[in-house]
Design a protein around this motif. Structure first.
Motif, PDB file in Angstrom:
ATOM      1  N   LEU A 279       0.821  -1.208   0.000  1.00 37.91           N
ATOM      2  CA  LEU A 279       0.000   0.000   0.000  1.00 37.91           C
ATOM      3  C   LEU A 279       0.855   1.258   0.000  1.00 37.91           C
ATOM      4  O   LEU A 279       0.454   2.286   0.555  1.00 37.91           O
ATOM      5  N   THR A 280       2.006   1.190  -0.610  1.00 38.84           N
ATOM      6  CA  THR A 280       2.872   2.364  -0.679  1.00 38.84           C
ATOM      7  C   THR A 280       2.347   3.339  -1.727  1.00 38.84           C
ATOM      8  O   THR A 280       2.010   2.943  -2.838  1.00 38.84           O
ATOM      9  N   GLY A 281       2.288   4.623  -1.380  1.00 43.19           N
ATOM     10  CA  GLY A 281       1.846   5.648  -2.318  1.00 43.19           C
ATOM     11  C   GLY A 281       0.637   6.407  -1.803  1.00 43.19           C
ATOM     12  O   GLY A 281      -0.137   5.914  -0.968  1.00 43.19           O
ATOM     13  N   TRP A 282       0.475   7.631  -2.308  1.00 41.60           N
ATOM     14  CA  TRP A 282      -0.628   8.471  -1.868  1.00 41.60           C
ATOM     15  C   TRP A 282      -1.977   7.917  -2.283  1.00 41.60           C
ATOM     16  O   TRP A 282      -2.982   8.149  -1.597  1.00 41.60           O
ATOM     17  N   SER A 283      -2.042   7.219  -3.386  1.00 41.42           N
ATOM     18  CA  SER A 283      -3.337   6.695  -3.835  1.00 41.42           C
ATOM     19  C   SER A 283      -3.877   5.607  -2.922  1.00 41.42           C
ATOM     20  O   SER A 283      -5.074   5.308  -2.985  1.00 41.42           O
ATOM     21  N   TYR A 284      -3.024   5.033  -2.089  1.00 39.93           N
ATOM     22  CA  TYR A 284      -3.461   3.967  -1.183  1.00 39.93           C
ATOM     23  C   TYR A 284      -3.662   4.468   0.244  1.00 39.93           C
ATOM     24  O   TYR A 284      -3.842   3.653   1.148  1.00 39.93           O
ATOM     25  N   VAL A 285      -3.652   5.783   0.452  1.00 36.59           N
ATOM     26  CA  VAL A 285      -3.863   6.316   1.801  1.00 36.59           C
ATOM     27  C   VAL A 285      -5.238   5.955   2.348  1.00 36.59           C
ATOM     28  O   VAL A 285      -5.361   5.576   3.520  1.00 36.59           O
ATOM     29  N   PRO A 286      -6.333   6.046   1.577  1.00 34.95           N
ATOM     30  CA  PRO A 286      -7.632   5.622   2.135  1.00 34.95           C
ATOM     31  C   PRO A 286      -7.644   4.165   2.580  1.00 34.95           C
ATOM     32  O   PRO A 286      -8.226   3.832   3.621  1.00 34.95           O
ATOM     33  N   ARG A 287      -7.003   3.275   1.820  1.00 30.20           N
ATOM     34  CA  ARG A 287      -6.963   1.869   2.225  1.00 30.20           C
ATOM     35  C   ARG A 287      -6.114   1.680   3.464  1.00 30.20           C
ATOM     36  O   ARG A 287      -6.424   0.828   4.307  1.00 30.20           O
ATOM     37  N   ARG A 288      -5.079   2.473   3.625  1.00 30.47           N
ATOM     38  CA  ARG A 288      -4.258   2.375   4.829  1.00 30.47           C
ATOM     39  C   ARG A 288      -5.025   2.857   6.050  1.00 30.47           C
ATOM     40  O   ARG A 288      -4.889   2.281   7.141  1.00 30.47           O
ATOM     41  N   ILE A 289      -5.836   3.900   5.892  1.00 30.53           N
ATOM     42  CA  ILE A 289      -6.659   4.358   7.012  1.00 30.53           C
ATOM     43  C   ILE A 289      -7.690   3.304   7.381  1.00 30.53           C
ATOM     44  O   ILE A 289      -7.923   3.014   8.567  1.00 30.53           O
ATOM     45  N   TYR A 290      -8.314   2.711   6.362  1.00 30.31           N
ATOM     46  CA  TYR A 290      -9.275   1.640   6.648  1.00 30.31           C
ATOM     47  C   TYR A 290      -8.595   0.444   7.310  1.00 30.31           C
ATOM     48  O   TYR A 290      -9.155  -0.167   8.226  1.00 30.31           O
TER      49      TYR A 290
END
Length: 358
Positions: A279-290
């Motif tokens: 999940l590296t990258g800004w586009s995966y920030v929502p998935r990291r929060i979830y």
């Protein structure tokens, strides 16, 4: 202009009703009631803290349930000369594979008293080399054992029939338990030791390493190593694709020097895939929060896959679907380098010899 009606009777107006106890108390605490901004902040903080604590509590409950099921294996008696099963865990070269193993896989393995070695390499070619080196070690040990047996049979056949040693030959004494224990302890490759891949790149590296180990013996340009960690952390080309090309060239050279395929009498270790996403990258920030609030979900799904390794339930390898087990966790913008071709190089004989934990 209107005015209040005069009091013609001269009577005093009725007194106001006394304030209630709640009203008097509210008037006292009103200066201490936070404003709208503070109420929004405290409500948000309380809600986030409640979600976090609920998730961690449910994660502990899920882990406790998995630990109870894994303890069946941990409480089994072991004979003094019996060797425990060893698992080689290969982590994908990203930080999320390591956290997935530490948070969800390692507790289940520890609850099942499973012996394991973790290979955390810098790139996928090192993982591929670790898997191939394990199979090459097995080929070397099997060839040495077969050569030793052939020498004994040749020496026995070369003895003269008129030798007194053959006239009064006695039945060979049974092997001593200590000798058998020492002989088994000297082995490095054991087919019951599983290969567990955490992450898509690790799964592709495992399949590519199996292909290299089955295709032929150890290449002369790839020296033998003492253990699996040294095989993964050995000297490799850091330029990325060139490392894959060099390793492919060395493996292909070794494959042409010997007949391809598994040697007779050699078995392949079982395989397992643990899902993990990079999940590296800004586009995966929502998935990291979830993900930060859904550890309980990952504990149930990933923990079940780890429990399959502990309980040792196996099924046959399906060459049509099993190479694509990691496709759901793969990043579209980060395809593995030079591994797609290796996934399709498993011949039917090799695929029929593989098993997967279920």
């Amino acid at each position: 202009m209107s005015s209040a009606a005069p009091n013609l009777t001269g009577a005093e107006p009725p007194p106001l009703p006394p304030a209630s106890l709640f009203a008097r108390g509210l008037a006292r605490v009103r200066p201490y009631i936070p404003g709208r901004g503070w109420l929004i902040f405290l409500g948000t903080l309380g809600g986030v803290s409640a979600l976090f604590e609920y998730d961690r509590r449910e994660k502990r409950r899920a882990l406790a349930a998995l630990a109870v099921r894994a303890s069946v294996v941990a409480t089994q008696p072991v004979h003094f000369h019996q060797r425990l099963r060893h698992v080689l865990v290969l982590l994908a070269p990203d930080q999320f594979a390591r956290s997935c193993f530490d948070d969800f896989v390692k507790p289940v393995f520890d609850a099942g008293a499973l012996d394991y070695t973790v290979v955390d390499a810098a790139d996928a070619v090192a993982l591929r080399r670790a898997v191939a080196d394990r199979l090459w070690t097995g080929r070397d040990e099997l060839a040495a054992a077969q050569q030793h047996d052939q020498q004994q049979r040749t020496a026995a056949a070369a003895a003269s029939p008129w030798s007194p040693a053959r006239w009064f030959a006695r039945a060979p004494a049974p092997e001593h338990p200590v000798e058998r224990l020492l002989r088994d302890a000297a082995k490095v490759y054991r087919p019951e030791d599983a290969l567990v891949a955490v992450g898509p790149e690790a799964w592709d590296a495992v399949l590519a390493g199996i292909h290299d180990g089955v295709a032929g013996p150890r290449p002369p340009s790839v020296p033998a190593v003492a253990d699996d960690s040294a095989a993964a952390n050995g000297p490799t080309d850091a330029s990325g694709p060139s490392a894959f090309d060099a390793f492919d060239a060395a493996a292909a050279e070794a494959a042409t020097a010997a007949p391809p395929g598994l040697p007779p009498g050699m078995e392949l270790p079982p395989l397992a895939y643990i899902p993990s996403s990079d999940l590296t990258g800004w586009s995966y920030v929502p998935r990291r929060i979830y993900k930060w609030f859904s550890h309980r979900v990952a504990m149930r799904s990933v923990g079940e896959e780890a429990l399959k390794v502990v309980l040792e339930g196996r099924r046959e390898f399906q060459p049509e679907s099993d190479p694509a087990l990691a496709d759901t966790d793969r990043r579209p913008a980060k395809e593995p380098r030079n591994t797609a071709s290796s996934r399709e190089q498993l011949d039917p004989i090799t695929a029929a010899s593989l098993t997967v934990y279920c």
